[in-house]
Design an enzyme around this catalytic site. Structure first.
Site, PDB file in Angstrom:
ATOM      1  N   ASN A  53       0.822  -1.209   0.000  1.00 54.42           N
ATOM      2  CA  ASN A  53       0.000   0.000   0.000  1.00 54.42           C
ATOM      3  C   ASN A  53       0.856   1.259   0.000  1.00 54.42           C
ATOM      4  O   ASN A  53       1.990   1.258   0.452  1.00 54.42           O
ATOM      5  CB  ASN A  53      -0.899  -0.015   1.232  1.00 54.42           C
ATOM      6  CG  ASN A  53      -0.091   0.239   2.496  1.00 54.42           C
ATOM      7  OD1 ASN A  53       0.259   1.369   2.823  1.00 54.42           O
ATOM      8  ND2 ASN A  53       0.234  -0.824   3.212  1.00 54.42           N
ATOM      9  N   LYS A 181       0.996  -0.026  17.191  1.00 57.02           N
ATOM     10  CA  LYS A 181       1.486   1.232  16.607  1.00 57.02           C
ATOM     11  C   LYS A 181       0.322   2.158  16.297  1.00 57.02           C
ATOM     12  O   LYS A 181      -0.734   1.703  15.856  1.00 57.02           O
ATOM     13  CB  LYS A 181       2.278   0.961  15.332  1.00 57.02           C
ATOM     14  CG  LYS A 181       3.005   2.201  14.815  1.00 57.02           C
ATOM     15  CD  LYS A 181       3.889   1.883  13.635  1.00 57.02           C
ATOM     16  CE  LYS A 181       3.099   1.866  12.342  1.00 57.02           C
ATOM     17  NZ  LYS A 181       3.954   1.629  11.170  1.00 57.02           N
ATOM     18  N   LYS A 183      -0.664   6.260  14.577  1.00 60.05           N
ATOM     19  CA  LYS A 183      -0.207   7.392  13.787  1.00 60.05           C
ATOM     20  C   LYS A 183      -0.127   8.646  14.653  1.00 60.05           C
ATOM     21  O   LYS A 183      -0.956   8.844  15.550  1.00 60.05           O
ATOM     22  CB  LYS A 183      -1.168   7.639  12.623  1.00 60.05           C
ATOM     23  CG  LYS A 183      -1.240   6.477  11.650  1.00 60.05           C
ATOM     24  CD  LYS A 183       0.109   6.220  10.995  1.00 60.05           C
ATOM     25  CE  LYS A 183       0.040   5.091   9.985  1.00 60.05           C
ATOM     26  NZ  LYS A 183       1.373   4.809   9.405  1.00 60.05           N
ATOM     27  N   ASP A 211       4.102   6.668  14.708  1.00 59.89           N
ATOM     28  CA  ASP A 211       4.536   6.805  13.314  1.00 59.89           C
ATOM     29  C   ASP A 211       4.106   8.161  12.769  1.00 59.89           C
ATOM     30  O   ASP A 211       2.914   8.443  12.644  1.00 59.89           O
ATOM     31  CB  ASP A 211       3.896   5.679  12.490  1.00 59.89           C
ATOM     32  CG  ASP A 211       4.360   5.669  11.041  1.00 59.89           C
ATOM     33  OD1 ASP A 211       5.118   6.566  10.653  1.00 59.89           O
ATOM     34  OD2 ASP A 211       3.955   4.741  10.313  1.00 59.89           O
ATOM     35  N   GLU A 237       8.651   6.395  14.606  1.00 60.78           N
ATOM     36  CA  GLU A 237       8.823   5.990  13.199  1.00 60.78           C
ATOM     37  C   GLU A 237       8.738   7.168  12.235  1.00 60.78           C
ATOM     38  O   GLU A 237       7.877   8.033  12.380  1.00 60.78           O
ATOM     39  CB  GLU A 237       7.745   4.961  12.856  1.00 60.78           C
ATOM     40  CG  GLU A 237       7.786   4.460  11.418  1.00 60.78           C
ATOM     41  CD  GLU A 237       6.832   3.291  11.207  1.00 60.78           C
ATOM     42  OE1 GLU A 237       6.612   2.507  12.164  1.00 60.78           O
ATOM     43  OE2 GLU A 237       6.312   3.154  10.088  1.00 60.78           O
ATOM     44  N   GLU A 263      10.612   2.691   5.228  1.00 58.12           N
ATOM     45  CA  GLU A 263       9.551   2.170   4.353  1.00 58.12           C
ATOM     46  C   GLU A 263       9.443   2.946   3.045  1.00 58.12           C
ATOM     47  O   GLU A 263       8.867   2.454   2.091  1.00 58.12           O
ATOM     48  CB  GLU A 263       8.199   2.183   5.074  1.00 58.12           C
ATOM     49  CG  GLU A 263       7.642   3.577   5.281  1.00 58.12           C
ATOM     50  CD  GLU A 263       6.269   3.577   5.938  1.00 58.12           C
ATOM     51  OE1 GLU A 263       6.203   3.331   7.153  1.00 58.12           O
ATOM     52  OE2 GLU A 263       5.281   3.826   5.232  1.00 58.12           O
ATOM     53  N   ASP A 290      10.403  -2.066   2.784  1.00 54.47           N
ATOM     54  CA  ASP A 290       9.274  -2.940   2.441  1.00 54.47           C
ATOM     55  C   ASP A 290       9.610  -3.665   1.138  1.00 54.47           C
ATOM     56  O   ASP A 290       9.721  -3.036   0.087  1.00 54.47           O
ATOM     57  CB  ASP A 290       8.003  -2.096   2.263  1.00 54.47           C
ATOM     58  CG  ASP A 290       6.765  -2.921   2.001  1.00 54.47           C
ATOM     59  OD1 ASP A 290       6.893  -4.082   1.544  1.00 54.47           O
ATOM     60  OD2 ASP A 290       5.660  -2.411   2.238  1.00 54.47           O
ATOM     61  N   HIS A 320       8.095  -3.164   6.613  1.00 49.27           N
ATOM     62  CA  HIS A 320       6.795  -2.489   6.522  1.00 49.27           C
ATOM     63  C   HIS A 320       5.871  -3.302   5.615  1.00 49.27           C
ATOM     64  O   HIS A 320       6.324  -4.091   4.801  1.00 49.27           O
ATOM     65  CB  HIS A 320       7.025  -1.106   5.905  1.00 49.27           C
ATOM     66  CG  HIS A 320       5.795  -0.401   5.419  1.00 49.27           C
ATOM     67  ND1 HIS A 320       5.328  -0.530   4.121  1.00 49.27           N
ATOM     68  CD2 HIS A 320       4.943   0.447   6.039  1.00 49.27           C
ATOM     69  CE1 HIS A 320       4.244   0.223   3.983  1.00 49.27           C
ATOM     70  NE2 HIS A 320       3.986   0.822   5.126  1.00 49.27           N
ATOM     71  N   GLU A 339       5.398  -6.055  10.214  1.00 49.83           N
ATOM     72  CA  GLU A 339       4.172  -5.310  10.469  1.00 49.83           C
ATOM     73  C   GLU A 339       2.972  -6.197  10.151  1.00 49.83           C
ATOM     74  O   GLU A 339       3.094  -7.226   9.479  1.00 49.83           O
ATOM     75  CB  GLU A 339       4.134  -4.040   9.594  1.00 49.83           C
ATOM     76  CG  GLU A 339       3.010  -3.099   9.943  1.00 49.83           C
ATOM     77  CD  GLU A 339       3.172  -1.702   9.319  1.00 49.83           C
ATOM     78  OE1 GLU A 339       3.912  -1.567   8.327  1.00 49.83           O
ATOM     79  OE2 GLU A 339       2.551  -0.753   9.850  1.00 49.83           O
TER      80      GLU A 339
HETATM   81 MG    MG Z   1       5.111   3.940   8.642  1.00 49.27          MG
END
Ligand code: MG
Length: 387
Positions: A53, A181, A183, A211, A237, A263, A290, A320, A339
């Site tokens: 993503n 985690k 945001k 993050d 992060e 990531e 990632d 990631h 993750e």
């Molecule tokens: Mg991140």
């Protein structure tokens, strides 16, 4: 042995969530099928892949450059030396023919989707789960039967308050996760600290990662670092722009907690520059490249070698992306973890339906290849698009 067909399509993973930088209302990914003439149970063995993503579908690059190059290649040039299986590194080299170095961007995402399908196919031809194949061929037969996983959650979405954030985090705990985690960076520092402290009170700062998605300049990153310092968080992060290695270095000189980033670095060379210039501390910090955005597992194997040559442990690598490829890699190559997306980026986020999370650890399971067939809703969508 030859590849008979390569199909690609665009899948929507649209949702209302947002992080400090982007919303995901228009988000898409590329899905790829690589079909071979190897027959198993009356059907052609086929590998499936998709990109992670955040970087949108890459159909143009796949259709106009990568797939035609593979189709035009000599059959033998895609195989290993003894002709018993396809060679992902050789297929990667064919894809990258006549591509200039540097830049990376969307090209590394397109290559990563196709590379994932190739590895799925290679493990299926070997009649193994991918993590076992990686263990046997790239890790001396060693593997982890349980992998540290954490949900990437705590997104902002319209109308979401502290109560809903708390409920979301408790639900992850009920699902068996330990480290969680959330945001940050989408609201001012004082409001964010209320969110962070709410969750830290609930689960303990040591199990909470935050993050910022590359949102902060140096002064804001330092201010967050100072405010969050007493909470002794699991990690901080992507504090600043992913390519601002000086910012990362300046922050790491002031912030004594762990920093995680990578990531949005898409190549071996970018990751090496992070370690050279980003002030990253091998005993404390985490690298989150990632594989499904950065030229695939094939490139990632070189990244593992590179970090070890630079004196780092591969245990500091936690990919990631929250996808099955990362879980297989973490198990078979003995990385630090993976993750997980139990609730977002559906149906592609998360692991096989029968993967149980307990004490923050996941067992990868014995599914053939990457095991996408064992994630029912996702595989139904893959079949609809490229089956
Ligand atoms: Mg991140």
């Amino acid at each position: 042995m030859r590849l008979t067909e390569i199909r690609e399509a665009t899948a929507s993973i649209s949702s209302q969530i947002q992080n400090a930088y982007v919303n995901f209302s228009q988000m898409t990914i590329s899905v790829v099928a690589v079909e071979s003439d190897v027959m198993r149970h009356g059907r052609r063995l086929t590998g499936y892949g998709f990109c992670s993503n955040g970087r949108y579908a890459q159909g143009g690059i796949l259709r106009e450059r990568l797939i035609p190059r593979i189709r035009a290649a000599d059959e033998g040039s895609l195989m290993n030396d003894d002709g018993t299986n396809f060679a992902p590194s050789r297929i990667r080299n064919v894809m990258m023919n006549n591509e200039k170095p540097g830049g990376h961007g969307d090209r590394s995402v397109a290559v990563a989707a196709l590379d994932m399908a190739v590895w799925d196919l290679v493990a299926k031809i070997a009649d193994q789960a991918l993590w076992r194949y990686l263990s046997d061929h790239y890790n001396g037969g060693n593997y982890d039967d349980r992998v540290m996983v954490y949900p990437g959650g705590g997104y902002y979405y319209p109308g979401k308050g502290l109560g809903q954030l708390r409920d979301e985090m408790l639900a992850y705990r009920d699902q068996g996760y330990k480290v969680l985690k959330m945001k940050i960076g989408g609201v001012p520092l004082t409001d964010d600290m209320k969110r962070i402290e709410t969750v830290a009170d609930l689960i303990g700062g040591a199990d909470l990662a935050v993050d910022a998605n590359g949102r902060f300049g140096l002064s804001t990153a330092l201010a967050y670092g100072k405010a969050m310092g007493p909470l002794d968080l699991f990690w901080f992060e992507e504090p600043g722009d992913p390519l601002d290695f000086q910012l990362n270095s300046d922050l790491s000189a002031e912030y004594s907690g762990a920093i995680a980033t990578g990531e949005n670095l898409f190549s071996l060379q970018d990751a090496r520059n992070l370690l050279r210039h980003g002030g990253m501390r091998p005993e404390r910090d985490w690298i989150q490249l990632d594989p499904a955005l950065s030229y695939g597992l094939t490139e990632y194997l070189d990244v593992v070698d590179m970090v070890e040559q630079m004196g780092w442990s591969r245990r500091r690598l936690i990919p990631h992306g929250g996808h099955q490829l990362a879980l297989a890699m973490a198990a078979g190559l003995q990385l630090g973890g993976s993750e997980s997306y139990p609730g977002v980026f559906q149906p592609f986020g998360g692991f096989a339906d029968d993967v149980v999370i307990q004490d923050g650890l996941a067992e990868p399971g014995e599914h053939l290849g990457i095991g996408m067939e064992a994630k029912a809703e996702m595989f139904k969508e893959i079949q609809r698009l490229v089956g």
